[in-house]
Scaffold this motif. Structure first.
Motif, PDB file in Angstrom:
ATOM      1  N   VAL A   1       0.940  -1.372  -0.067  1.00 46.41           N
ATOM      2  CA  VAL A   1      -0.075   0.092  -0.085  1.00 46.41           C
ATOM      3  C   VAL A   1       0.763   1.092  -0.065  1.00 46.41           C
ATOM      4  CG1 VAL A   1      -1.789  -1.252   1.284  1.00 46.41           C
ATOM      5  CG2 VAL A   1      -0.023   0.158   2.534  1.00 46.41           C
ATOM      6  N   ALA A   2       0.458   2.501  -0.491  1.00 48.88           N
ATOM      7  CA  ALA A   2       0.829   3.682  -0.202  1.00 48.88           C
ATOM      8  C   ALA A   2       0.394   4.284   1.017  1.00 48.88           C
ATOM      9  CB  ALA A   2       0.447   4.739  -1.402  1.00 48.88           C
ATOM     10  N   LEU A   3       1.254   4.972   1.735  1.00 51.24           N
ATOM     11  CA  LEU A   3       1.107   5.653   2.881  1.00 51.24           C
ATOM     12  C   LEU A   3       1.242   7.214   2.293  1.00 51.24           C
ATOM     13  CD1 LEU A   3       2.379   3.442   5.823  1.00 51.24           C
ATOM     14  CD2 LEU A   3       0.146   3.703   4.858  1.00 51.24           C
ATOM     15  N   GLY A   4       0.388   7.933   2.003  1.00 46.82           N
ATOM     16  CA  GLY A   4       0.725   9.343   1.466  1.00 46.82           C
ATOM     17  C   GLY A   4       0.679   9.048  -0.204  1.00 46.82           C
ATOM     18  N   ARG A   5       0.732  10.201  -0.717  1.00 41.85           N
ATOM     19  CA  ARG A   5       0.691  10.089  -2.295  1.00 41.85           C
ATOM     20  C   ARG A   5       1.533   9.494  -3.081  1.00 41.85           C
ATOM     21  NH1 ARG A   5      -1.242  15.284  -5.818  1.00 41.85           N
ATOM     22  NH2 ARG A   5      -1.652  14.278  -7.923  1.00 41.85           N
ATOM     23  N   VAL A   6       1.399   8.440  -3.650  1.00 38.23           N
ATOM     24  CA  VAL A   6       2.218   7.629  -4.671  1.00 38.23           C
ATOM     25  C   VAL A   6       1.810   7.390  -6.091  1.00 38.23           C
ATOM     26  CG1 VAL A   6       3.865   5.675  -4.692  1.00 38.23           C
ATOM     27  CG2 VAL A   6       3.227   6.720  -2.585  1.00 38.23           C
ATOM     28  N   ASP A   7       2.572   7.827  -7.062  1.00 36.67           N
ATOM     29  CA  ASP A   7       2.041   7.680  -8.204  1.00 36.67           C
ATOM     30  C   ASP A   7       2.314   6.088  -8.696  1.00 36.67           C
ATOM     31  OD1 ASP A   7       1.687   7.484 -11.119  1.00 36.67           O
ATOM     32  OD2 ASP A   7       3.186   8.872 -11.879  1.00 36.67           O
ATOM     33  N   PRO A   8       1.427   5.278  -8.942  1.00 40.07           N
ATOM     34  CA  PRO A   8       1.572   3.930  -9.117  1.00 40.07           C
ATOM     35  C   PRO A   8       2.468   3.526 -10.164  1.00 40.07           C
ATOM     36  CG  PRO A   8      -0.785   4.172  -8.808  1.00 40.07           C
ATOM     37  CD  PRO A   8      -0.117   5.810  -8.860  1.00 40.07           C
ATOM     38  N   ALA A   9       2.720   4.526 -11.353  1.00 41.93           N
ATOM     39  CA  ALA A   9       3.580   4.367 -12.370  1.00 41.93           C
ATOM     40  C   ALA A   9       5.111   4.185 -12.068  1.00 41.93           C
ATOM     41  CB  ALA A   9       3.179   5.415 -13.489  1.00 41.93           C
ATOM     42  N   LEU A  10       5.168   4.870 -10.789  1.00 42.40           N
ATOM     43  CA  LEU A  10       6.869   5.149 -10.545  1.00 42.40           C
ATOM     44  C   LEU A  10       7.167   3.890  -9.635  1.00 42.40           C
ATOM     45  CD1 LEU A  10       6.689   8.710  -9.320  1.00 42.40           C
ATOM     46  CD2 LEU A  10       7.600   7.795 -11.616  1.00 42.40           C
ATOM     47  N   VAL A  11       6.283   3.124  -9.095  1.00 43.57           N
ATOM     48  CA  VAL A  11       6.660   1.585  -8.388  1.00 43.57           C
ATOM     49  C   VAL A  11       6.218   0.371  -9.053  1.00 43.57           C
ATOM     50  CG1 VAL A  11       6.642   2.985  -6.277  1.00 43.57           C
ATOM     51  CG2 VAL A  11       4.352   1.530  -7.172  1.00 43.57           C
ATOM     52  N   GLU A  12       5.733   0.697 -10.150  1.00 38.89           N
ATOM     53  CA  GLU A  12       5.252  -0.590 -10.984  1.00 38.89           C
ATOM     54  C   GLU A  12       6.068  -1.589 -11.343  1.00 38.89           C
ATOM     55  OE1 GLU A  12       2.451  -1.329 -14.812  1.00 38.89           O
ATOM     56  OE2 GLU A  12       3.266   0.558 -14.655  1.00 38.89           O
ATOM     57  N   GLU A  13       7.410  -1.010 -11.955  1.00 41.78           N
ATOM     58  CA  GLU A  13       8.297  -2.145 -12.561  1.00 41.78           C
ATOM     59  C   GLU A  13       8.851  -2.946 -11.473  1.00 41.78           C
ATOM     60  OE1 GLU A  13      10.538  -4.296 -15.314  1.00 41.78           O
ATOM     61  OE2 GLU A  13       8.879  -2.957 -15.600  1.00 41.78           O
TER      62      GLU A  13
END
Length: 319
Positions: free
Chosen positions: A7-19
């Motif tokens: 999960v994200a705790l705070g705002r996280v762009d999914p595209a930046l953690v996808e790979e």
């Protein structure tokens, strides 16, 4: 079998953690209570509070990955007690922060703010009233000579500055080492702060510190907001002890308005110097890779709790 939840705790762009997480975990950018309850890991933004209550809501959590190095708002001791790895990403934003420090120093020493207002307001004839300084030949005092401090020093050297460095934990190289903090403060034209925030360093920059500052010095804080006593800094700026102040960090955050913010020789940015486009992508990728490493039973590249070990090794140690 469904993928484990991160999960994200705070705002996280999914595209930046996808790979880094692909095929290893399902990422939830806006988690609800059920997502938190199922989460085995979290990508943690700087403003997210991860205390005991937060950890209670994530009973299966194995890893917290901070997008940066500050863990002021993370209960690292409690996480460690629960066997949770606390990943940090120390390398991804270091160059960006260092560039921000030199950018603030340039803005303040070259007096870009007042010069801009002079031209904008049609006061060209007053330009001689504003002295423009130089970085070349000036002394830069770096307090905290870790990854960021060293990179600031390298950039300052390219500008022809003389570097003095003080670190309360590890002695800098002899060429720049200044063991006496008072000596560094007294000789520096620009002072930049890069020590961790602790009981010992909170309000490091206080009235006593500022009384020893070289008159007309510039202060830049891209480290931690709590390192600076804003009341004392404002008073030093008003009487001319300081000629300019650059702040990217605050205590608390988001920043609460302070009279210092209204001074014309203050430059304010919203804790973004370490989050340039390139640095942001690298920070999130490093955090996600740290999560992937823990879930795969590997030791991440950098930890805020270095005593943590992968579960199997921890069990072996306790036998």
């Amino acid at each position: 079998m469904p993928e484990p939840t991160v999960v994200a705790l705070g705002r996280v762009d999914p595209a930046l953690v996808e790979e880094p997480l692909r095929g290893k975990a399902a990422f939830v950018a806006q988690p609800g209570p059920d997502d938190l309850a199922a989460a085995v890991g979290a990508i943690v933004r700087a403003d997210a509070v991860v205390d005991r209550d937060a950890l209670d809501r994530m009973p299966h959590c194995r890893v917290l990955a901070r997008t940066g190095v500050g863990v002021d708002l993370v209960d690292v001791a409690e996480a460690t007690r629960r066997g949770i790895a606390v990943v940090v990403t120390p390398d991804s934003g270091s160059q960006a922060v260092a560039e921000g420090v030199l950018g603030m120093a340039l803005y303040l020493v070259k007096r870009f703010g007042p010069l801009h207002r002079l031209v904008r307001d049609g006061q060209w004839a007053r330009r001689a009233e504003i002295p423009v300084g130089d970085l070349s030949g000036a002394v830069l005092g770096i307090i905290g000579y870790g990854r960021i401090g060293r990179r600031v020093g390298a950039l300052a050297d390219a500008f022809g500055m003389r570097v003095l460095a003080h670190d309360p934990f590890t002695a800098p190289p002899d060429a720049v080492n200044c063991p006496d903090l008072g000596e560094l403060v007294a000789h520096s034209d620009v002072i930049t702060l890069h020590v961790p925030l602790s009981d010992a360093t909170r309000h490091l920059v206080d009235r006593r510190f500022l009384a020893a500052v070289k008159p007309g010095a510039v202060l830049v804080n891209c480290g931690r907001g709590g390192l600076v006593d804003l009341d004392a800094v404002r008073d030093a700026l008003v009487v001319g002890r300081l000629s300019g102040v650059g702040l990217d960090v605050y205590d608390p955050e988001p920043a609460v308005h302070h009279p210092l913010f209204d001074h014309p020789d203050v430059l304010l940015t919203p804790h973004l110097m370490g989050m340039s486009i390139r640095a942001e992508a690298a920070t999130y990728a490093d955090a996600a890779q740290g999560v992937a490493d823990v879930l795969a039973g590997r030791r991440p590249a950098a930890l805020a709790n270095p005593e943590w070990m992968p579960t199997g090794r921890a069990k072996e140690r306790t036998r």
